[in-house]
Design an enzyme around this catalytic site. Structure first.
Site, PDB file in Angstrom:
ATOM      1  CB  CYS A 153      -1.459   0.361   1.360  1.00 54.31           C
ATOM      2  SG  CYS A 153      -2.132  -1.171   1.109  1.00 54.31           S
ATOM      3  CG  HIS A 287      -2.968   3.373   5.158  1.00 54.09           C
ATOM      4  ND1 HIS A 287      -2.737   3.763   3.726  1.00 54.09           N
ATOM      5  CD2 HIS A 287      -2.893   2.197   5.362  1.00 54.09           C
ATOM      6  CE1 HIS A 287      -2.266   2.506   3.053  1.00 54.09           C
ATOM      7  NE2 HIS A 287      -2.823   1.854   4.497  1.00 54.09           N
ATOM      8  CG  HIS A 321      -6.984   0.305   0.821  1.00 50.61           C
ATOM      9  ND1 HIS A 321      -5.974   1.032  -0.154  1.00 50.61           N
ATOM     10  CD2 HIS A 321      -6.316  -0.374   1.734  1.00 50.61           C
ATOM     11  CE1 HIS A 321      -4.876   0.393   0.557  1.00 50.61           C
ATOM     12  NE2 HIS A 321      -5.457   0.137   1.420  1.00 50.61           N
TER      13      HIS A 321
END
Length: 399
Positions: A153, A287, A321
């Site tokens: 990520c 995040h 996401h």
């Protein structure tokens, strides 16, 4: 060292086909996450699909690259331009498709590696992980350095940081950088499901009722240039990159360090390189994945370093996401916050679990409950990936 400015942004997300449309949907508090069942063998899940079916990296990357070039008023060929474009999942969808074809052909003829299936998939070399960056380099006629980072990520921020360093050190005067992700595949969904990380009906960052993440498609690509080159061609600028931090937890394959040691180290690295104090930061694009563990640790990290007045939000409740591209989308939205002086909201956050200064509706002021300033001048963007890969970047408003 050379100063690094952003002169172009290309962005495609579930919110819109370009940066402008995505930003407008975001600040209106809309979400592109809906229940979908793209694979009949799997039950419906909340997903962020750009279209009605999962998109392909082969088509998504050129679209985002062309959008970035148009925004920066640049036309190929650009032989001196560096390329740093990453993807966490890369061409996984293509590999899964090939695996199914091999399996079907093997069942029908009893061959381990059926020649017919091999013949149909003779383009497998084009689906190697680094070929996405190579394809972008071919598209713009780049003959300079090409990098294809893959850091879970944190990939998007890693790519931008690497590109920044290439310009700072004089190896390049211009770099096209960012990340693109088409992660909605049966294996990806099943893997996150087995981990218990998927949400059932939506993504709610930092909320007491958060359930987990919802996968989303998209990408963000940036044109980075030395300030000198940007001035020479009288280019528009969204802001400049003042510093970054990259660390690893060396702790666990998919869990962050419980005290956030690696994340704290990355933030302090970034502040040091940017010559900033924690109190100088007006806004943090977190995040904020909506998972129990990530949101808890990230909140502790923010509370440990920053004053309680710093504004915080995560935009994943709107975009889903996007895995490796999530940090790149975060940088794009952070630069828009600097340019438009509007803070993007944490879509889906209605009942915060943590005592932070969350942005839940679009706001025109960076610092609530303080008289120091009403301008958004310094922002940070966080990405914390599997394997404890931590990336933090600082952006500032143009003088």
């Amino acid at each position: 060292m050379n100063e690094v400015v952003v002169t172009g942004i290309g962005l495609i997300s579930v919110l819109g086909i370009n940066l402008k449309d995505s930003w407008e949907q975001l600040i209106q508090g809309n979400s592109g996450i809906h229940l979908h069942q793209p694979f009949l063998e799997l039950k419906p899940r909340p997903l962020g699909l750009i279209s009605t079916q999962p998109t392909e990296l082969h088509t998504l990357t050129p679209q985002v690259v062309k959008s970035a070039l148009e925004d920066a008023v640049l036309k190929p060929p650009l032989p001196e331009c560096g390329v740093v474009i990453g993807s966490s999942r890369a061409y996984q969808a293509s590999w899964e498709k090939m695996a199914r074809e091999f399996d079907q052909a093997s069942d029908s003829k009893g061959e381990l590696f059926p020649q017919a299936a091999i013949a149909r998939n003779n383009t497998w070399l084009d689906n190697l992980p680094h070929m996405n960056a190579i394809a972008a380099a071919r598209l713009i006629g780049a003959e300079n350095i090409v990098l294809a980072p893959m850091a879970a990520c944190s990939t998007g921020l890693w790519a931008i940081c690497a590109a920044t360093q290439l310009i700072q050190t004089g190896q390049c005067q211009r770099v096209i950088a960012g990340a693109v992700e088409a992660p909605i595949t049966p294996l990806t969904i099943t893997g996150f499901q087995q981990m218990g990380a998927l949400a059932n009906d939506g993504l709610y960052p930092f909320d007491v009722n958060r359930q987990g993440l919802a996968l989303g498609e998209g990408g963000a690509i940036f044109i980075l240039e030395s300030r000198e080159l940007a001035k020479q061609r009288k280019a528009q600028t969204y802001g400049n990159i003042t510093g970054f931090g990259l660390t690893a937890d060396a702790f666990h394959p998919n869990q962050p360090h419980p005290q956030g040691k690696g994340a704290i180290s990355a933030i302090k690295q970034c502040l040091n390189r940017s010559e900033l104090a924690a109190s100088d930061i007006d806004y943090i694009h977190a995040h904020g994945t909506g998972t129990q563990l990530n949101d808890r640790v990230e909140s502790l990290v923010i509370q440990d370093i920053f004053p309680p007045t710093v504004a915080v939000s995560s935009t994943k409740g709107a975009t889903g996401h996007t895995i490796g591209a999530s940090g790149a989308l975060g940088v794009a939205f952070s630069l828009m916050a600097l340019q438009q002086q509007i803070l993007p909201p944490s879509v889906g956050l209605t009942e915060p679990e943590f005592d932070l200064n969350f942005v839940t509706v679009p706001e025109g002021k960076a610092l609530r409950n303080t008289s120091r300033t009403d301008k958004v001048r310094q922002v940070m963007c966080f990405s914390f990936g599997f394997g404890g890969q931590n990336a933090v970047i600082a952006l500032s408003h143009e003088a």
